[in-house]
Each structure stands twice: as C-alpha cells, then as structure tokens.
Scaffold this motif. Structure first.
Motif, PDB file in Angstrom:
ATOM      1  N   LEU A 163      -8.102   4.064 -10.063  1.00 32.61           N
ATOM      2  CA  LEU A 163      -6.724   3.881  -9.618  1.00 32.61           C
ATOM      3  C   LEU A 163      -5.745   3.960 -10.779  1.00 32.61           C
ATOM      4  O   LEU A 163      -6.060   3.585 -11.912  1.00 32.61           O
ATOM      5  N   ILE A 164      -4.554   4.428 -10.465  1.00 29.64           N
ATOM      6  CA  ILE A 164      -3.427   4.370 -11.393  1.00 29.64           C
ATOM      7  C   ILE A 164      -2.439   3.369 -10.816  1.00 29.64           C
ATOM      8  O   ILE A 164      -2.040   3.484  -9.653  1.00 29.64           O
ATOM      9  N   MET A 165      -2.071   2.387 -11.624  1.00 25.65           N
ATOM     10  CA  MET A 165      -1.159   1.333 -11.180  1.00 25.65           C
ATOM     11  C   MET A 165       0.093   1.331 -12.043  1.00 25.65           C
ATOM     12  O   MET A 165       0.005   1.415 -13.273  1.00 25.65           O
ATOM     13  N   VAL A 166       1.231   1.207 -11.385  1.00 26.70           N
ATOM     14  CA  VAL A 166       2.513   1.127 -12.085  1.00 26.70           C
ATOM     15  C   VAL A 166       3.287  -0.060 -11.522  1.00 26.70           C
ATOM     16  O   VAL A 166       3.484  -0.154 -10.303  1.00 26.70           O
ATOM     17  N   SER A 186      12.685   6.012 -16.498  1.00 30.37           N
ATOM     18  CA  SER A 186      11.742   6.815 -15.723  1.00 30.37           C
ATOM     19  C   SER A 186      11.555   6.168 -14.360  1.00 30.37           C
ATOM     20  O   SER A 186      12.134   5.117 -14.065  1.00 30.37           O
ATOM     21  N   SER A 187      10.729   6.792 -13.531  1.00 32.29           N
ATOM     22  CA  SER A 187      10.384   6.253 -12.217  1.00 32.29           C
ATOM     23  C   SER A 187       8.883   5.998 -12.170  1.00 32.29           C
ATOM     24  O   SER A 187       8.118   6.493 -13.016  1.00 32.29           O
ATOM     25  N   ALA A 188       8.449   5.242 -11.181  1.00 37.31           N
ATOM     26  CA  ALA A 188       7.020   4.964 -11.030  1.00 37.31           C
ATOM     27  C   ALA A 188       6.242   6.249 -10.779  1.00 37.31           C
ATOM     28  O   ALA A 188       5.116   6.414 -11.262  1.00 37.31           O
ATOM     29  N   ARG A 189       6.828   7.173 -10.031  1.00 41.09           N
ATOM     30  CA  ARG A 189       6.166   8.456  -9.759  1.00 41.09           C
ATOM     31  C   ARG A 189       5.912   9.217 -11.059  1.00 41.09           C
ATOM     32  O   ARG A 189       4.821   9.735 -11.291  1.00 41.09           O
ATOM     33  N   ALA A 236       6.627  -0.664  -7.559  1.00 41.57           N
ATOM     34  CA  ALA A 236       5.166  -0.630  -7.672  1.00 41.57           C
ATOM     35  C   ALA A 236       4.631   0.659  -7.063  1.00 41.57           C
ATOM     36  O   ALA A 236       5.189   1.182  -6.093  1.00 41.57           O
ATOM     37  N   LEU A 237       3.560   1.143  -7.657  1.00 43.58           N
ATOM     38  CA  LEU A 237       2.897   2.339  -7.141  1.00 43.58           C
ATOM     39  C   LEU A 237       1.423   2.259  -7.499  1.00 43.58           C
ATOM     40  O   LEU A 237       1.071   2.035  -8.659  1.00 43.58           O
ATOM     41  N   VAL A 238       0.570   2.430  -6.497  1.00 47.07           N
ATOM     42  CA  VAL A 238      -0.878   2.444  -6.704  1.00 47.07           C
ATOM     43  C   VAL A 238      -1.411   3.725  -6.081  1.00 47.07           C
ATOM     44  O   VAL A 238      -1.231   3.964  -4.882  1.00 47.07           O
ATOM     45  N   VAL A 239      -2.056   4.544  -6.915  1.00 40.56           N
ATOM     46  CA  VAL A 239      -2.514   5.861  -6.481  1.00 40.56           C
ATOM     47  C   VAL A 239      -3.986   6.035  -6.836  1.00 40.56           C
ATOM     48  O   VAL A 239      -4.423   5.630  -7.922  1.00 40.56           O
ATOM     49  N   ASP A 240      -4.738   6.624  -5.927  1.00 38.93           N
ATOM     50  CA  ASP A 240      -6.118   6.998  -6.225  1.00 38.93           C
ATOM     51  C   ASP A 240      -6.076   8.195  -7.170  1.00 38.93           C
ATOM     52  O   ASP A 240      -5.527   9.250  -6.826  1.00 38.93           O
ATOM     53  N   GLN A 241      -6.640   8.039  -8.361  1.00 38.91           N
ATOM     54  CA  GLN A 241      -6.539   9.075  -9.385  1.00 38.91           C
ATOM     55  C   GLN A 241      -7.247  10.366  -8.986  1.00 38.91           C
ATOM     56  O   GLN A 241      -6.825  11.455  -9.382  1.00 38.91           O
ATOM     57  N   GLU A 242      -8.284  10.272  -8.188  1.00 34.74           N
ATOM     58  CA  GLU A 242      -9.065  11.451  -7.838  1.00 34.74           C
ATOM     59  C   GLU A 242      -8.566  12.136  -6.573  1.00 34.74           C
ATOM     60  O   GLU A 242      -8.492  13.368  -6.505  1.00 34.74           O
ATOM     61  N   THR A 243      -8.198  11.354  -5.565  1.00 28.92           N
ATOM     62  CA  THR A 243      -7.758  11.945  -4.293  1.00 28.92           C
ATOM     63  C   THR A 243      -6.241  12.053  -4.196  1.00 28.92           C
ATOM     64  O   THR A 243      -5.730  12.706  -3.288  1.00 28.92           O
ATOM     65  N   HIS A 244      -5.531  11.387  -5.111  1.00 31.88           N
ATOM     66  CA  HIS A 244      -4.061  11.341  -5.123  1.00 31.88           C
ATOM     67  C   HIS A 244      -3.489  10.606  -3.906  1.00 31.88           C
ATOM     68  O   HIS A 244      -2.304  10.733  -3.597  1.00 31.88           O
ATOM     69  N   GLU A 245      -4.329   9.860  -3.228  1.00 30.84           N
ATOM     70  CA  GLU A 245      -3.866   9.069  -2.088  1.00 30.84           C
ATOM     71  C   GLU A 245      -3.013   7.906  -2.587  1.00 30.84           C
ATOM     72  O   GLU A 245      -3.392   7.191  -3.514  1.00 30.84           O
ATOM     73  N   VAL A 246      -1.873   7.731  -1.963  1.00 30.13           N
ATOM     74  CA  VAL A 246      -0.990   6.618  -2.314  1.00 30.13           C
ATOM     75  C   VAL A 246      -1.415   5.395  -1.508  1.00 30.13           C
ATOM     76  O   VAL A 246      -1.338   5.389  -0.281  1.00 30.13           O
ATOM     77  N   LEU A 247      -1.880   4.376  -2.198  1.00 31.46           N
ATOM     78  CA  LEU A 247      -2.313   3.154  -1.520  1.00 31.46           C
ATOM     79  C   LEU A 247      -1.165   2.175  -1.321  1.00 31.46           C
ATOM     80  O   LEU A 247      -1.127   1.445  -0.337  1.00 31.46           O
ATOM     81  N   LEU A 248      -0.266   2.151  -2.264  1.00 30.24           N
ATOM     82  CA  LEU A 248       0.859   1.223  -2.182  1.00 30.24           C
ATOM     83  C   LEU A 248       2.066   1.832  -2.878  1.00 30.24           C
ATOM     84  O   LEU A 248       1.949   2.364  -3.986  1.00 30.24           O
ATOM     85  N   SER A 249       3.194   1.771  -2.213  1.00 35.78           N
ATOM     86  CA  SER A 249       4.415   2.330  -2.792  1.00 35.78           C
ATOM     87  C   SER A 249       5.590   1.417  -2.488  1.00 35.78           C
ATOM     88  O   SER A 249       5.797   1.022  -1.345  1.00 35.78           O
ATOM     89  N   LYS A 250       6.341   1.099  -3.523  1.00 39.14           N
ATOM     90  CA  LYS A 250       7.525   0.244  -3.373  1.00 39.14           C
ATOM     91  C   LYS A 250       8.593   0.710  -4.360  1.00 39.14           C
ATOM     92  O   LYS A 250       8.407   0.620  -5.571  1.00 39.14           O
ATOM     93  N   ASN A 251       9.665   1.257  -3.843  1.00 42.99           N
ATOM     94  CA  ASN A 251      10.766   1.751  -4.691  1.00 42.99           C
ATOM     95  C   ASN A 251      10.266   2.697  -5.778  1.00 42.99           C
ATOM     96  O   ASN A 251      10.752   2.681  -6.912  1.00 42.99           O
ATOM     97  N   ASP A 252       9.286   3.545  -5.428  1.00 40.91           N
ATOM     98  CA  ASP A 252       8.618   4.347  -6.455  1.00 40.91           C
ATOM     99  C   ASP A 252       9.480   5.465  -7.033  1.00 40.91           C
ATOM    100  O   ASP A 252       9.117   6.063  -8.052  1.00 40.91           O
TER     101      ASP A 252
END
Length: 368
Positions: free
Chosen positions: A326-329, A248-251, A118-134
C-alpha cells in the motif's frame, strides 16, 4: 449619767451596721468591674502577639527577603504584599494550517481520521482504498525532502564527496535549529541519510546548494522531475520544505512515493532507524522521525514525515499490510501523534477488511 453611754454605743452599732450593708452592696460590683478590666488587659496582651505573627508571615507570602523585612516597618511589608501586581499571561492561539483555514477537517471519513487529507492506494492494482480531499493542494513541509533525495540519488553524484555546512544553509524561513553547526563537514551520502531519515534541514539545503549549477538549478530540476512524473499539482521553491510555497496534493505524492520506492538508496536511507555521525570530539546520534520503522507490526518500504504550522503533521509511506503493498498519504493531521494514529487506523481497517472495501469520499481542490 448612765443614759449617755448607752446612746453613744447604740449610735456606734447603728453606723457599723450601715457600713456593713453598704459594703455588701458595693463590693460585688467592684469585683465584677475588676474582673472585666483584667479580662480586657489579658485580651489586649494576647492580641499583640497575634498581630506580630501576622506581620512575620506576610513577607514570606510575598517572597520578600528577610533583610528587606527587617529594614521595613511591619505595616509597610504587609502593604507591599497586598499591592504586588499580578502579571497577566497572554494567550497566543496556535497558527491554523492551510487545511484548517479551508475547512477540510469538516469532511467526514469512515475511519474518523485526524488528517484532513488522506489517500490509501494499492501499489500493484492501483485500487483506491480510501480517499479524502485527495486533490487538495496544500503545503507539504519536509515531504519535500523525498524529491530532494530522489534527485540527488539519480544524479549519480559521488556519495563520498565531503560537503560543508555554510551560513547559507541556516534556516532563515522559520528560524529552526540544527545540530549541524556552520563548518560541519559530512559526506554527501551522510547528508542524504540525515535528510531522509531525520529530516535534517541544513543537510537537505546543502545537498541542493552543492548540486551542479547551484541551488536554483537544483530547484528547477525538482520541478522538471515533478512535471515528468505527471505531478501537475506540485511546485517546489526550495529543497527542505520549510517554505509553505512547496505544495502538492495527495494524488501527486502517491505518485512520488511509488517512484521513490523504486530507488534502492532512497528506500534504504528513509527507513533507517538511526544513524551516528562524528563531529570532531562529538558523536551525534540521529533517529528516524517516524517511530513506526521500529515497530515490528509494520513492514515499511519507504517513509517520510513533515511538519510546519501551515502544513500540519504529514506522513507518506509505502508499507505491506495484510499481504497488500500500500501507498499511504496523510496531510494536515491535527495533533503531534495523530498522523501515526491515522496510519494505525488504516492498518487495522485493512487487516479487518475481507478483500479491502473501497471508500471514496468527496474531495476538494484548493489552490493557493
């Protein structure tokens, strides 16, 4: 002369008395014996109907036809019922995904997500809110079609050109079915719509096959585009995602979602709730594979789902939550509806956060 008659009479009375006494002693036993015999006869006659009823029931329990029951003796019918074989049902365990085989589901996260990646990123600031095996590299199934759609859209090919489904578009990788029969003709725009919205495999394959230079040229362009975007963990071998070698990867997928969201056509078609196409006398109704696009609680700008057994349930989205884009994967989610549930968990979590707390967990990179 008078003495003899008295003697004869006395003897007669004596014999009568003896006979009466013997009758009194014998008759009760005889009556008891008769009653016992009568009871046995009654029991015997009563038991015969019971056996007959049992024979009648046996064929019904064994599902033997009435005609067969009449032809066979009752005893044989019961024996056939008792000897009927019991068919054993073999248990076939579900095929494990690459993520399960790699043990990625054992990695914890603060939201108890069912996705191993899982990966949750702020699309504008690029801040990673949540990362798991990304950084884990896994099969991505029909998330592949997001790159397919981006290549077709940016190629500026005529969207009103008619394309025909051929035998080459039939899935030989997984044997999946399709409502687009061989010989079906749609415009390129309609094929793209079905591929992005409803994950139509034959439509996606036809888009790649009819690309200038053919299918191989199209796949090459997919990989060139991935390299240009810096998607170093990504490789494509075909345009549908049916092959587990599309990985592919979440990143990398977060990068692709960000770029694809900037394409108005891809954005519009991927979030379309439903679409109808005419095929001769038939009208085919297609729906979006992501039910969240119809949920008023969500504001989704782009989405794509995917599934094959090697990849598990997958989902990528661009969505606005609590005023943040947000961008969610989510990759390798276990359970048919778990990817949707994971997205809901993230939405509620972000809405409840004051400023959005960052939770970065250890991630693992898996090659294969």
């Amino acid at each position: 002369m008078h003495h003899r008659p008295r003697t004869a009479l006395a003897r007669l009375l004596q014999v009568s008395a003896i006979f009466a006494l013997s009758s009194a002693l014998v008759l009760p036993g005889a009556h008891a014996a008769e009653k016992k015999v009568a009871k046995k006869q009654q029991a015997s006659s009563a038991s015969k109907p019971a056996r007959a009823a049992k024979v009648v029931k046996a064929p019904r329990a064994a599902k033997v036809s009435k005609a067969a029951a009449r032809k066979q003796p009752a005893g044989r019918a019961v024996a056939a019922s008792a000897a009927a074989p019991v068919r054993a049902v073999a248990y076939a365990p579900a095929r494990q995904s690459f993520g399960q085989l790699a043990g990625l589901h054992a990695v914890p996260d603060p939201l108890d997500l069912k996705s191993s990646v899982a990966l949750v990123v702020d699309q504008e600031t690029h801040e990673v809110l949540l990362s798991k095996n990304d950084h884990a590299v896994l099969p991505i199934a029909s998330l592949t079609k997001l790159m397919t759609g981006l290549i077709i859209s940016q190629a500026r090919l005529p969207m009103d050109e008619m394309l025909t489904i051929t035998q080459d578009d039939v899935d030989t990788e997984k044997g999946s079915s399709s409502r687009l029969r061989v010989g079906a003709t749609l415009t390129r725009g309609e094929m793209l719509h079905l591929a992005l919205m409803s994950s139509e495999n034959r439509a996606a394959h036809a888009l790649g096959r009819t690309y200038p230079g053919g299918l191989q040229a199209f796949v090459t362009q997919m990989n060139v585009k991935a390299k240009l975007l810096g998607m170093t963990d990504t490789k494509y071998v075909e345009p549908t995602g049916l092959s587990s070698r599309n990985q592919s990867s979440a990143r990398d997928l977060a990068v692709l979602v960000n770029v694809a969201h900037g394409d108005p056509l891809v954005r519009e078609l991927s979030t379309s709730p439903s679409y109808e196409v005419a095929q001769g006398p038939r009208t085919l109704q297609y729906n979006n594979t992501n039910r969240l696009v119809k949920n008023p609680a969500w504001e989704i700008g782009l989405q794509k789902t995917g599934y094959i057994s090697e990849a598990g349930q997958c989902l990528v989205m661009q969505a606005e939550v609590a005023g943040r884009k947000l961008i969610m994967v989510f990759l390798d989610s276990a359970g048919k509806f778990s990817r949707i549930a994971d997205a809901e968990r993230v939405r509620h979590w972000v809405e409840n956060q004051a400023g959005g707390a960052t939770a970065i967990l250890a991630s693992h990179k898996i090659k294969g």
